[in-house]
Design an enzyme around this catalytic site. Sequence first.
Site, PDB file in Angstrom:
ATOM      1  N   PHE A  99      10.175  -0.342   3.474  1.00 33.95           N
ATOM      2  CA  PHE A  99       8.744  -0.496   3.782  1.00 33.95           C
ATOM      3  C   PHE A  99       8.403  -1.970   3.996  1.00 33.95           C
ATOM      4  O   PHE A  99       7.350  -2.278   4.554  1.00 33.95           O
ATOM      5  CB  PHE A  99       7.870  -0.048   2.603  1.00 33.95           C
ATOM      6  CG  PHE A  99       7.867   1.410   2.292  1.00 33.95           C
ATOM      7  CD1 PHE A  99       6.991   2.274   2.931  1.00 33.95           C
ATOM      8  CD2 PHE A  99       8.714   1.930   1.320  1.00 33.95           C
ATOM      9  CE1 PHE A  99       6.962   3.619   2.624  1.00 33.95           C
ATOM     10  CE2 PHE A  99       8.696   3.278   1.007  1.00 33.95           C
ATOM     11  CZ  PHE A  99       7.814   4.122   1.653  1.00 33.95           C
ATOM     12  N   TYR A 101     -14.575  -3.582  16.580  1.00 20.92           N
ATOM     13  CA  TYR A 101     -14.045  -4.308  17.735  1.00 20.92           C
ATOM     14  C   TYR A 101     -14.402  -3.602  19.056  1.00 20.92           C
ATOM     15  O   TYR A 101     -14.254  -2.377  19.162  1.00 20.92           O
ATOM     16  CB  TYR A 101     -12.513  -4.404  17.682  1.00 20.92           C
ATOM     17  CG  TYR A 101     -11.929  -5.082  16.465  1.00 20.92           C
ATOM     18  CD1 TYR A 101     -12.700  -5.859  15.592  1.00 20.92           C
ATOM     19  CD2 TYR A 101     -10.567  -4.943  16.185  1.00 20.92           C
ATOM     20  CE1 TYR A 101     -12.125  -6.465  14.488  1.00 20.92           C
ATOM     21  CE2 TYR A 101      -9.994  -5.556  15.075  1.00 20.92           C
ATOM     22  CZ  TYR A 101     -10.785  -6.313  14.227  1.00 20.92           C
ATOM     23  OH  TYR A 101     -10.215  -6.905  13.120  1.00 20.92           O
ATOM     24  N   PHE A 129       0.821  -1.221   0.000  1.00 17.55           N
ATOM     25  CA  PHE A 129       0.000   0.000   0.000  1.00 17.55           C
ATOM     26  C   PHE A 129       0.858   1.276   0.000  1.00 17.55           C
ATOM     27  O   PHE A 129       0.859   2.049  -0.968  1.00 17.55           O
ATOM     28  CB  PHE A 129      -0.937  -0.059   1.225  1.00 17.55           C
ATOM     29  CG  PHE A 129      -1.534   1.241   1.640  1.00 17.55           C
ATOM     30  CD1 PHE A 129      -2.144   2.091   0.714  1.00 17.55           C
ATOM     31  CD2 PHE A 129      -1.522   1.638   2.982  1.00 17.55           C
ATOM     32  CE1 PHE A 129      -2.715   3.306   1.115  1.00 17.55           C
ATOM     33  CE2 PHE A 129      -2.088   2.832   3.391  1.00 17.55           C
ATOM     34  CZ  PHE A 129      -2.664   3.672   2.459  1.00 17.55           C
ATOM     35  N   THR A 140       6.442   2.858  12.809  1.00 21.19           N
ATOM     36  CA  THR A 140       5.048   3.137  13.144  1.00 21.19           C
ATOM     37  C   THR A 140       4.904   3.693  14.560  1.00 21.19           C
ATOM     38  O   THR A 140       5.732   3.399  15.432  1.00 21.19           O
ATOM     39  CB  THR A 140       4.226   1.827  13.012  1.00 21.19           C
ATOM     40  OG1 THR A 140       2.995   1.970  13.720  1.00 21.19           O
ATOM     41  CG2 THR A 140       4.952   0.638  13.631  1.00 21.19           C
ATOM     42  N   ASP A 141       3.840   4.447  14.783  1.00 23.29           N
ATOM     43  CA  ASP A 141       3.557   4.957  16.136  1.00 23.29           C
ATOM     44  C   ASP A 141       3.228   3.812  17.101  1.00 23.29           C
ATOM     45  O   ASP A 141       3.241   3.998  18.315  1.00 23.29           O
ATOM     46  CB  ASP A 141       2.420   5.993  16.112  1.00 23.29           C
ATOM     47  CG  ASP A 141       1.099   5.478  15.545  1.00 23.29           C
ATOM     48  OD1 ASP A 141       1.021   4.297  15.136  1.00 23.29           O
ATOM     49  OD2 ASP A 141       0.130   6.263  15.511  1.00 23.29           O
ATOM     50  N   GLU A 142       2.930   2.621  16.555  1.00 25.70           N
ATOM     51  CA  GLU A 142       2.513   1.515  17.429  1.00 25.70           C
ATOM     52  C   GLU A 142       3.651   1.015  18.321  1.00 25.70           C
ATOM     53  O   GLU A 142       3.404   0.333  19.314  1.00 25.70           O
ATOM     54  CB  GLU A 142       1.919   0.363  16.599  1.00 25.70           C
ATOM     55  CG  GLU A 142       0.767   0.877  15.754  1.00 25.70           C
ATOM     56  CD  GLU A 142      -0.117  -0.188  15.136  1.00 25.70           C
ATOM     57  OE1 GLU A 142      -0.167  -1.303  15.665  1.00 25.70           O
ATOM     58  OE2 GLU A 142      -0.756   0.127  14.121  1.00 25.70           O
ATOM     59  N   TYR A 192       3.057  -7.542  16.166  1.00 27.89           N
ATOM     60  CA  TYR A 192       3.450  -6.647  15.062  1.00 27.89           C
ATOM     61  C   TYR A 192       4.281  -5.486  15.601  1.00 27.89           C
ATOM     62  O   TYR A 192       5.386  -5.217  15.117  1.00 27.89           O
ATOM     63  CB  TYR A 192       2.203  -6.120  14.327  1.00 27.89           C
ATOM     64  CG  TYR A 192       2.480  -4.892  13.496  1.00 27.89           C
ATOM     65  CD1 TYR A 192       3.292  -4.950  12.365  1.00 27.89           C
ATOM     66  CD2 TYR A 192       1.930  -3.638  13.841  1.00 27.89           C
ATOM     67  CE1 TYR A 192       3.561  -3.809  11.598  1.00 27.89           C
ATOM     68  CE2 TYR A 192       2.201  -2.494  13.089  1.00 27.89           C
ATOM     69  CZ  TYR A 192       3.011  -2.594  11.969  1.00 27.89           C
ATOM     70  OH  TYR A 192       3.282  -1.461  11.229  1.00 27.89           O
ATOM     71  N   LYS A 242       8.302  -4.410  14.977  1.00 26.24           N
ATOM     72  CA  LYS A 242       8.727  -3.109  14.438  1.00 26.24           C
ATOM     73  C   LYS A 242       9.652  -2.404  15.430  1.00 26.24           C
ATOM     74  O   LYS A 242      10.623  -1.749  15.032  1.00 26.24           O
ATOM     75  CB  LYS A 242       7.511  -2.233  14.116  1.00 26.24           C
ATOM     76  CG  LYS A 242       6.648  -2.711  12.962  1.00 26.24           C
ATOM     77  CD  LYS A 242       7.346  -2.723  11.613  1.00 26.24           C
ATOM     78  CE  LYS A 242       7.576  -1.341  11.047  1.00 26.24           C
ATOM     79  NZ  LYS A 242       8.134  -1.396   9.654  1.00 26.24           N
ATOM     80  N   THR A 302       4.047 -10.871  -1.308  1.00 21.10           N
ATOM     81  CA  THR A 302       3.229 -11.675  -0.395  1.00 21.10           C
ATOM     82  C   THR A 302       1.764 -11.396  -0.727  1.00 21.10           C
ATOM     83  O   THR A 302       1.467 -10.679  -1.695  1.00 21.10           O
ATOM     84  CB  THR A 302       3.475 -11.262   1.071  1.00 21.10           C
ATOM     85  OG1 THR A 302       2.971  -9.923   1.250  1.00 21.10           O
ATOM     86  CG2 THR A 302       4.954 -11.309   1.442  1.00 21.10           C
TER      87      THR A 302
END
Length: 340
Positions: A81, A207, A12, A125-127, A150, A154, A37
């Site tokens: 990426f 969710y 993406f 990522t902010d995660e 995940y 990262k 993938t």
Amino acid sequence: MMKILVTGGAGFIGSNFVCYLLREHPDWEVTNLDKLTYAGNLENLGDVEGNPGYHFVKGDITDRELVDKLLGQGFDVVVNFAAESHVDRSILDSSPFIRTNVQGTQVLLEGARQHKVKLFLQVSTDEVYGSLGAPGKFTEESPLLPNSPYAASKAAADCLCRAYYHTYGLPVVITRCSNNYGPFQFPEKLIPLVITNALESKEIPVYGDGLNVRDWIHVEDHCRALDLIIQQGKPGEIYNIGGNCEETNLQLVHCILAIMGKPRSLITFVADRPGHDRRYALETSKIERELGWRPAILLGEGLRGTVQWYIQNQSWWQRVKSGEYVEYYERMYSQRAGSG
Ligand code: NAD
Ligand code: TYD
């Protein structure tokens, strides 16, 4: 002239970025290394097909020999990426996340070191910062407290990047961006899932209580920030990139349904995601101050354009929502439905 290796450029954000770079810098050369993938799709790159400055190599970033050979061609910049990117899949099976996101990043860092790449840009990522209670925002100095497999993979990659800068002096920059949306996003992620399910008049799974907060940024704004960082970013630095646009999931879904003229009755509350982070929010004053970057696309405008894109590209997402996706979707949502 700049020679850039983009990994994961058929996904993406990567595909949007490859097209962005070749549009903004027609004299640059961009090579895209992607394993293709389930999330990689060469159809995303139709705009640059046949462009003499664009090259595609099918391959895996964990393949040392391939990476060494490729980087031996001499690249100024590597933009990484390539990743397994979906939290729910990392909950079902974290192994590919460790392999690609951690080991793959190490292989690329090592290749970049051996071949003296001038800039290694790690797209993170902010995660990695974990979950925030209100109020407050994550700064670049916030501790790494990842909560999903995940995010943990990262964060591990970010730590390796830091180590390669400090130990070997490899010129590394890490960016940590908030939730992206826009064209070519795989419909396992919230926004394209809502749009495509609504177009098919299918249930929209929300969710938990739907009150988790995400900061949304249009992919084009993210690409512009990365392009600026390639040209002006300082090695060893971390830059947060955020949309400055916090919404609860429920507000966001309501907004998309309103744009599409679809009923809220499509919403189905399902069991919460295990370890579901409550809120992400980023302090972005560093990139604003140092590079003069600000997000330009407002959420309403960006969502209308994105809905329009999915309406106009039905055959793209219908192809993507077949085969492996159907299996994944059934596995995911049969577990959660009914227990919300
Ligand atoms: P995506 O899942 O759409 O694309 C990932 C791409 O990487 C695919 O083309 C896939 O084929 C490729 N890939 C996977 N494993 C590979 C391997 N071993 N070798 C080579 N290629 C491989 O992901 P995305 O949403 O475009 O995210 C891209 C990057 O940006 C990721 O690193 C992600 O962590 C980061 N990021 C994403 C978001 C977001 O909201 N989507 C936000 C912040 C950061
Ligand atoms: P997602 O797009 O998977 O991004 P991330 O988990 O990386 O932030 O999910 C965004 C938010 O939407 C997150 O709080 C989980 C929630 N969500 C749903 O409520 N239903 C869904 O079907 C999906 C995919 C996500």
